[in-house]
Design an enzyme around this catalytic site. Sequence first.
Site, mmCIF file in Angstrom:
data_model
loop_
_atom_site.group_PDB
_atom_site.id
_atom_site.type_symbol
_atom_site.label_atom_id
_atom_site.label_comp_id
_atom_site.label_asym_id
_atom_site.label_seq_id
_atom_site.Cartn_x
_atom_site.Cartn_y
_atom_site.Cartn_z
ATOM 1 C CG HIS A 1 7.501 -18.197 -36.806
ATOM 2 N ND1 HIS A 1 7.653 -18.092 -35.443
ATOM 3 C CD2 HIS A 1 8.614 -18.840 -37.264
ATOM 4 C CE1 HIS A 1 8.824 -18.626 -35.081
ATOM 5 N NE2 HIS A 1 9.418 -19.096 -36.170
ATOM 6 C CD GLU B 1 11.548 -18.889 -38.702
ATOM 7 O OE1 GLU B 1 11.544 -20.090 -38.371
ATOM 8 O OE2 GLU B 1 11.800 -17.952 -37.907
ATOM 9 C CG HIS C 1 10.516 -23.478 -37.465
ATOM 10 N ND1 HIS C 1 10.077 -22.403 -36.717
ATOM 11 C CD2 HIS C 1 9.640 -24.474 -37.230
ATOM 12 C CE1 HIS C 1 8.983 -22.737 -36.061
ATOM 13 N NE2 HIS C 1 8.686 -24.000 -36.357
ATOM 14 C CD GLU D 1 15.003 -23.659 -36.583
ATOM 15 O OE1 GLU D 1 15.002 -22.925 -37.597
ATOM 16 O OE2 GLU D 1 14.489 -23.324 -35.501
#
Length: 287
Positions: free
Chosen positions: A83, A121, A176, A252
């Site tokens: 992101h 995040e 992430h 993740e």
Amino acid sequence: MKPSPRRTCLALAAVLAFLAGCSTSVAGSPPAVTKVEQTFSAPSVTPPAAAVTSSSSVPSASSAATSSGPSAQGKVVVLDPGHNGGNSSNPAAINKKVPAGRGQTKACNTTGTSTNAGYTEHQFTWDVSTRVRELLAAKGIQVVLTRDSDTGVGPCVDKRAAIGNQARADAVVSIHADGSNSPGAHGFHIAYSAPPLNAAQGEPAKRLATTLRDGLRSAGFATSTYIGTAGLSPRDDLGGLNLSERPAALVECGNMRNEAEAAVLSSTQGRQRYADAIAAAILAYLA
């Protein structure tokens, strides 16, 4: 005519006063620095070892993490912090459809998730990625980041994959954190492209994913209770993995919506633990 001692002393005092005045002027007038920002930033490249310096926002790695482990000098690693800080204010840019592999198109990027307390995040991924970069560079590895700040937009998932391909990376690791609201959902998982679309997505990517899984598990992090099996999650829908021509995996790190896990993800000590584990696993993979 021979100058008198008194006249000589006065002249010397004047010279010293002049030099002192020049010194004060130089020290008190540093050059101005102009910061230039771009919407889509060029990837950030960190040279090995001696060129890396610590900053106040990125603490130096622990001595245990930097003094042990195999050397991987000359290798190239691409880190992909998920992101970006400007995504939420630029919906037109991040919603644009781009190629995502396997004949799919997907949104350029997304805003990511956050903890219930508002820690985002994109902040987490940027912080952990810069910590991992410092650890790897100390081992002589050339590190490329797919974005060079946490204030820009994108890049799109196809561009992120292209950065790894163009760098001919020995490993590409996307970082992430997840955002599941399922009751009790917690733990990390590692995604990799499956079924593979090229040789790099076969054994090399699976081995990279497995090494990352083993490293995080050895560091005391629990594997996911809600995605994948034993911390591994083969995927065919992630553009950055589908389009990669280099060994690539996506970490993740945990579920930001789980209260206990969010506390670790949000803490400086917790982020350093993640960085130490990820960096050690990358070094083990490259050995």
